[in-house]
Design an enzyme around this catalytic site. Structure first.
Site, mmCIF file in Angstrom:
data_model
loop_
_atom_site.group_PDB
_atom_site.id
_atom_site.type_symbol
_atom_site.label_atom_id
_atom_site.label_comp_id
_atom_site.label_asym_id
_atom_site.label_seq_id
_atom_site.Cartn_x
_atom_site.Cartn_y
_atom_site.Cartn_z
ATOM 1 N N ASN A 92 0.839 -1.212 0.000
ATOM 2 C CA ASN A 92 0.000 0.000 0.000
ATOM 3 C C ASN A 92 0.866 1.250 0.000
ATOM 4 O OD1 ASN A 92 -3.044 -0.465 0.190
ATOM 5 N ND2 ASN A 92 -2.225 -2.039 1.525
ATOM 6 N N MET A 118 0.658 -2.390 12.257
ATOM 7 C CA MET A 118 0.059 -3.418 13.109
ATOM 8 C C MET A 118 0.080 -3.059 14.588
ATOM 9 S SD MET A 118 -0.998 -5.335 10.865
ATOM 10 C CE MET A 118 -1.542 -6.839 11.621
ATOM 11 N N ARG A 119 -0.090 -1.792 14.890
ATOM 12 C CA ARG A 119 -0.203 -1.410 16.294
ATOM 13 C C ARG A 119 -1.509 -0.666 16.496
ATOM 14 N NH1 ARG A 119 3.178 -1.475 20.189
ATOM 15 N NH2 ARG A 119 2.436 0.377 21.249
ATOM 16 N N ASN A 139 -7.144 4.664 7.505
ATOM 17 C CA ASN A 139 -6.627 3.306 7.580
ATOM 18 C C ASN A 139 -7.285 2.501 6.469
ATOM 19 O OD1 ASN A 139 -5.277 0.976 8.672
ATOM 20 N ND2 ASN A 139 -7.238 0.347 9.561
ATOM 21 N N HIS A 196 -8.487 -1.383 5.720
ATOM 22 C CA HIS A 196 -8.723 -2.642 6.441
ATOM 23 C C HIS A 196 -9.225 -3.670 5.432
ATOM 24 C CE1 HIS A 196 -9.686 -5.208 9.860
ATOM 25 N NE2 HIS A 196 -10.815 -5.475 9.259
ATOM 26 N N THR A 240 -10.659 6.381 14.285
ATOM 27 C CA THR A 240 -11.227 6.977 15.515
ATOM 28 C C THR A 240 -10.876 6.044 16.669
ATOM 29 O OG1 THR A 240 -13.296 5.742 15.298
ATOM 30 C CG2 THR A 240 -13.193 7.918 14.222
ATOM 31 N N ASP A 265 -10.982 -0.022 13.992
ATOM 32 C CA ASP A 265 -11.582 -0.407 12.698
ATOM 33 C C ASP A 265 -13.048 0.007 12.600
ATOM 34 O OD1 ASP A 265 -9.774 -3.537 12.792
ATOM 35 O OD2 ASP A 265 -9.181 -1.565 12.018
HETATM 36 C C1 GRF Z 1 -2.963 -5.081 3.707
HETATM 37 O O1 GRF Z 1 -3.710 -6.232 3.403
HETATM 38 C C2 GRF Z 1 -3.833 -4.112 4.442
HETATM 39 O O2 GRF Z 1 -5.189 -4.209 4.116
HETATM 40 C C3 GRF Z 1 -3.662 -4.527 5.876
HETATM 41 O O3 GRF Z 1 -2.361 -5.022 6.004
HETATM 42 C C4 GRF Z 1 -1.871 -5.371 4.718
HETATM 43 C C5 GRF Z 1 -0.694 -4.469 4.476
HETATM 44 O O4 GRF Z 1 -0.021 -4.901 3.394
HETATM 45 N N1 GRF Z 1 -3.863 -3.398 6.721
HETATM 46 P P1 GRF Z 1 1.177 -3.966 2.856
HETATM 47 O O5 GRF Z 1 2.147 -3.792 3.996
HETATM 48 O O6 GRF Z 1 0.570 -2.672 2.431
HETATM 49 O O7 GRF Z 1 1.746 -4.765 1.722
#
Ligand code: GRF
Length: 221
Positions: free
Chosen positions: A16, A92-93, A109, A111, A143, A147
């Site tokens: 991303n 991931m926090r 974000n 998700h 917020t 999620d």
């Molecule tokens: C993606 O699937 C996103 O939806 C989730 O974690 C993954 C991140 O992948 N939050 P990357 O690090 O962007 O490749």
């Protein structure tokens, strides 16, 4: 007019992040990438930031005794970078209320589920286990409700009978995430997407339901 400054928070592969940086560099997102922050030094996303000559920082949660101390350090870094907007991209926090409050309306974000279905982790496996017909991804404002913030745009696809969690995750990423996230950030950077009174607003209209893939502009499809 100076372009708004975007900071991207990562923990993993950075797919991303790459899509956002490419959209910034080709002008589709009228913003500047002010920096990339990872909580994991070994995240490939950080190597990408380095390769793209972007300011990049590791803020390892192991270096802080409490979540509050971690969040205070992250807030200080975001302020130092002059962040106008923050994009969580596989970060991931869980962020604490104070940091979320400071950036409420300015933090998005992505998700990998059709929220409000499957908040939290392991979304692809859960959708498969439930026998769902479709699955997808959602961009939402961050917020205090994990999620649970106002949804901006959502994309859905049909689950194939032969799908497993890995193939499903890859299709959701490629066919949906890498399109809807740059688009949402473009709308945010242009001021067409806003947050107010606990809701997302798009071109002056309150979004009571997320936009969909049909709303993607030419350059984001
Ligand atoms: C993606 O699937 C996103 O939806 C989730 O974690 C993954 C991140 O992948 N939050 P990357 O690090 O962007 O490749």
């Amino acid at each position: 007019m100076t372009r708004p400054r975007l900071v991207v928070l990562v923990s993993g592969r950075g797919r991303n992040l790459r899509a956002l940086v490419e959209a910034i560099r080709d002008g589709r997102i009228p913003a500047a990438c002010a920096g990339v922050i990872s909580n994991r030094a070994e995240a490939p996303a950080l190597a990408y930031a380095r390769a793209m000559d972007l300011p990049h920082f590791v803020l390892s949660h192991r270096a802080f005794a409490t979540r509050a101390a971690y969040d205070a350090a992250l807030t200080a870094r975001l302020r130092a970078l002059g962040a106008d907007f923050v994009a969580l991209a596989g970060f991931m926090r869980v962020l604490g209320d104070e940091l979320v409050g400071e950036f409420e309306g300015r933090m998005l974000n992505i998700h990998p589920s059709l929220l409000p279905k499957y908040p939290g982790l392991d979304t692809h496996r859960r959708a498969l286990a439930a026998g769902d017909v479709e699955h997808g991804a959602t961009v939402h404002f961050v917020t205090r409700e994990l999620d649970g913030g106002p949804r901006v745009i959502q994309g859905a696809l049909k689950i194939h009978p032969q799908d497993d969690a890995e193939t499903l995750a890859a299709r959701v990423l490629e066919e949906i995430e890498l399109k809807i996230y740059p688009q949402a950030l473009a709308w945010l950077a242009r001021g067409e997407l806003r947050y107010g009174a606990g809701a997302a607003w798009f071109r002056g209209r309150r979004l009571d339901a997320p936009l969909s893939m049909e709303h993607l502009e030419e350059g984001f499809r």
